[in-house]
Design an enzyme around this catalytic site. Structure first.
Site, short mmCIF file in Angstrom:
data_model
loop_
_atom_site.label_atom_id
_atom_site.label_comp_id
_atom_site.label_asym_id
_atom_site.label_seq_id
_atom_site.Cartn_x
_atom_site.Cartn_y
_atom_site.Cartn_z
N LYS A 209 -40.85 -48.88 -19.47
CA LYS A 209 -41.64 -48.41 -20.61
C LYS A 209 -42.73 -49.56 -21.13
O LYS A 209 -42.55 -50.64 -20.98
CB LYS A 209 -40.87 -47.64 -21.60
CG LYS A 209 -40.12 -46.65 -20.86
CD LYS A 209 -39.34 -45.71 -21.97
CE LYS A 209 -38.53 -44.85 -21.42
NZ LYS A 209 -37.82 -44.06 -22.73
N TYR B 58 -42.26 -35.03 -19.96
CA TYR B 58 -41.20 -34.85 -20.88
C TYR B 58 -41.21 -33.40 -21.36
O TYR B 58 -40.50 -33.30 -22.41
CB TYR B 58 -41.22 -35.95 -22.16
CG TYR B 58 -40.74 -37.43 -21.62
CD1 TYR B 58 -39.32 -37.42 -21.33
CD2 TYR B 58 -41.63 -38.27 -21.47
CE1 TYR B 58 -38.79 -38.77 -21.18
CE2 TYR B 58 -41.02 -39.79 -21.47
CZ TYR B 58 -39.65 -40.00 -21.10
OH TYR B 58 -39.05 -41.24 -20.67
N PHE C 144 -38.53 -35.57 -32.18
CA PHE C 144 -39.09 -36.99 -31.71
C PHE C 144 -40.19 -36.78 -30.53
O PHE C 144 -40.69 -37.77 -30.27
CB PHE C 144 -37.74 -37.72 -31.20
CG PHE C 144 -37.17 -37.37 -30.13
CD1 PHE C 144 -37.56 -37.35 -28.55
CD2 PHE C 144 -35.55 -36.96 -30.24
CE1 PHE C 144 -36.75 -36.86 -27.71
CE2 PHE C 144 -35.03 -36.21 -29.32
CZ PHE C 144 -35.58 -36.44 -28.10
N ARG D 279 -28.39 -45.08 -13.99
CA ARG D 279 -28.22 -44.81 -15.35
C ARG D 279 -27.12 -45.86 -15.85
O ARG D 279 -27.23 -46.24 -17.04
CB ARG D 279 -27.43 -43.37 -15.53
CG ARG D 279 -28.28 -42.12 -15.11
CD ARG D 279 -29.47 -41.99 -16.08
NE ARG D 279 -29.11 -41.96 -17.29
CZ ARG D 279 -29.99 -41.44 -18.58
NH1 ARG D 279 -31.17 -40.83 -18.11
NH2 ARG D 279 -29.43 -41.32 -19.76
N THR E 41 -28.72 -44.26 -24.23
CA THR E 41 -30.11 -44.07 -24.81
C THR E 41 -30.48 -44.97 -25.90
O THR E 41 -31.41 -45.46 -25.95
CB THR E 41 -30.22 -42.64 -25.13
OG1 THR E 41 -29.90 -41.69 -23.98
CG2 THR E 41 -31.86 -42.26 -25.47
N ASN F 144 -37.10 -47.85 -25.79
CA ASN F 144 -35.61 -48.36 -25.11
C ASN F 144 -36.02 -48.73 -23.68
O ASN F 144 -34.92 -48.69 -22.91
CB ASN F 144 -34.56 -47.05 -25.20
CG ASN F 144 -35.17 -45.74 -24.67
OD1 ASN F 144 -36.20 -45.77 -24.09
ND2 ASN F 144 -34.15 -44.83 -24.53
N HIS G 30 -36.77 -45.60 -18.22
CA HIS G 30 -36.27 -44.25 -18.15
C HIS G 30 -35.57 -44.08 -16.77
O HIS G 30 -36.12 -45.08 -15.86
CB HIS G 30 -37.64 -43.37 -18.07
CG HIS G 30 -37.37 -41.88 -17.45
ND1 HIS G 30 -37.03 -40.70 -18.11
CD2 HIS G 30 -37.35 -41.44 -16.25
CE1 HIS G 30 -36.69 -39.91 -17.47
NE2 HIS G 30 -36.90 -40.12 -16.00
N GLU H 244 -39.07 -35.65 -10.39
CA GLU H 244 -39.96 -36.72 -11.09
C GLU H 244 -40.63 -37.74 -10.33
O GLU H 244 -41.63 -38.00 -10.32
CB GLU H 244 -38.90 -37.46 -12.23
CG GLU H 244 -38.41 -36.89 -13.39
CD GLU H 244 -37.27 -37.58 -14.06
OE1 GLU H 244 -36.98 -36.77 -15.11
OE2 GLU H 244 -36.93 -38.52 -13.66
P1 DAT Z 1 -32.51 -40.75 -21.68
O1 DAT Z 1 -33.97 -41.54 -21.69
O2 DAT Z 1 -31.50 -41.90 -21.72
O3 DAT Z 1 -32.47 -40.10 -20.41
P2 DAT Z 1 -32.94 -38.62 -23.15
O4 DAT Z 1 -33.26 -37.87 -21.92
O5 DAT Z 1 -32.09 -37.77 -24.21
O6 DAT Z 1 -32.61 -39.98 -23.08
O7 DAT Z 1 -34.31 -38.76 -24.13
C1 DAT Z 1 -35.30 -38.98 -23.60
C2 DAT Z 1 -36.33 -40.24 -24.55
O8 DAT Z 1 -36.58 -39.87 -25.50
C3 DAT Z 1 -35.56 -41.52 -24.59
O9 DAT Z 1 -35.30 -42.38 -23.69
C4 DAT Z 1 -36.08 -42.00 -26.01
C5 DAT Z 1 -36.35 -40.74 -26.55
N1 DAT Z 1 -35.41 -40.37 -27.74
C6 DAT Z 1 -34.32 -39.70 -27.36
N2 DAT Z 1 -33.61 -39.36 -28.53
C7 DAT Z 1 -34.37 -39.77 -29.49
C8 DAT Z 1 -34.37 -39.91 -31.01
N3 DAT Z 1 -33.15 -39.49 -31.77
N4 DAT Z 1 -35.26 -40.53 -31.63
C9 DAT Z 1 -36.43 -41.06 -31.22
N5 DAT Z 1 -36.46 -41.15 -29.83
C10 DAT Z 1 -35.62 -40.48 -29.09
MG MG Z 2 -33.38 -38.17 -20.10
#
Ligand code: DAT
Ligand code: MG
Length: 140
Positions: free
Chosen positions: A11, A51, A59, A87, A93, A114, A117, A128
């Site tokens: 990212k 997304y 968010f 993962r 996350t 973070n 992805h 994807e």
């Molecule tokens: P991951 O990337 O671990 O699969 P996810 O699919 O739940 O997590 O969310 C996608 C992305 O969205 C994540 O990498 C960062 C952002 N995100 C998730 N939860 C968030 C939050 N509570 N506040 C801000 N950004 C968030």
């Molecule tokens: Mg995810």
């Protein structure tokens, strides 16, 4: 265990800090092979489409901003159990919850920034990969 393919993104928060190589080292050390890779700037439309599953989440706006803030490196990774293995090496996350030695524990700035992805299952991995790569760009 079957050889799988998964999709990965380094990212903008990570490319900005020149962490691309360190992250690839973690992936390769975990037994994942980079079989396709390109550095791109994600458009707003691409980020919103990629997304889309999160579009009702509070968010979502921040997520799209974060993913378009700078260059990303999109990748196809291959290896045994690649989806779960990626993962695992990514970590949770929220970096506060990520295990020691994981990419997010070592490099992530916050839950939003973070660093990486990774696909969460076989169906999303296929979708994807196809979102960013044509078959001829993937050299297994
Ligand atoms: P991951 O990337 O671990 O699969 P996810 O699919 O739940 O997590 O969310 C996608 C992305 O969205 C994540 O990498 C960062 C952002 N995100 C998730 N939860 C968030 C939050 N509570 N506040 C801000 N950004 C968030
Ligand atoms: Mg995810």
């Amino acid at each position: 265990m079957a050889i799988e393919r998964t999709f990965s993104i380094i990212k903008p928060d990570a490319t900005e800090r020149n962490l691309t190589g360190k992250i690839i080292d973690k992936l390769e050390s975990a037994g994942l092979r980079v079989i396709a890779q390109k550095r791109i700037r994600m458009t707003r439309e691409q980020a919103e489409g990629f997304y889309a599953v999160h579009k009702e989440r509070p968010f979502f706006g921040e997520l799209v901003e974060t993913m378009t803030a700078g260059p990303v490196v999109v990748q196809v990774l291959e290896g045994e159990n690649a989806i779960a293995r990626n993962r695992e090496v990514m970590g949770a996350t929220n970096p506060k919850d990520a295990a020691p030695g994981t990419i997010r524990k070592e490099f992530a700035r916050s839950i939003g920034e973070n660093s990486v992805h990774g696909s969460d299952g076989p169906d999303t991995a296929r979708q994807e990969i196809a979102f960013f790569f044509t078959e001829d760009e993937i050299v297994g």
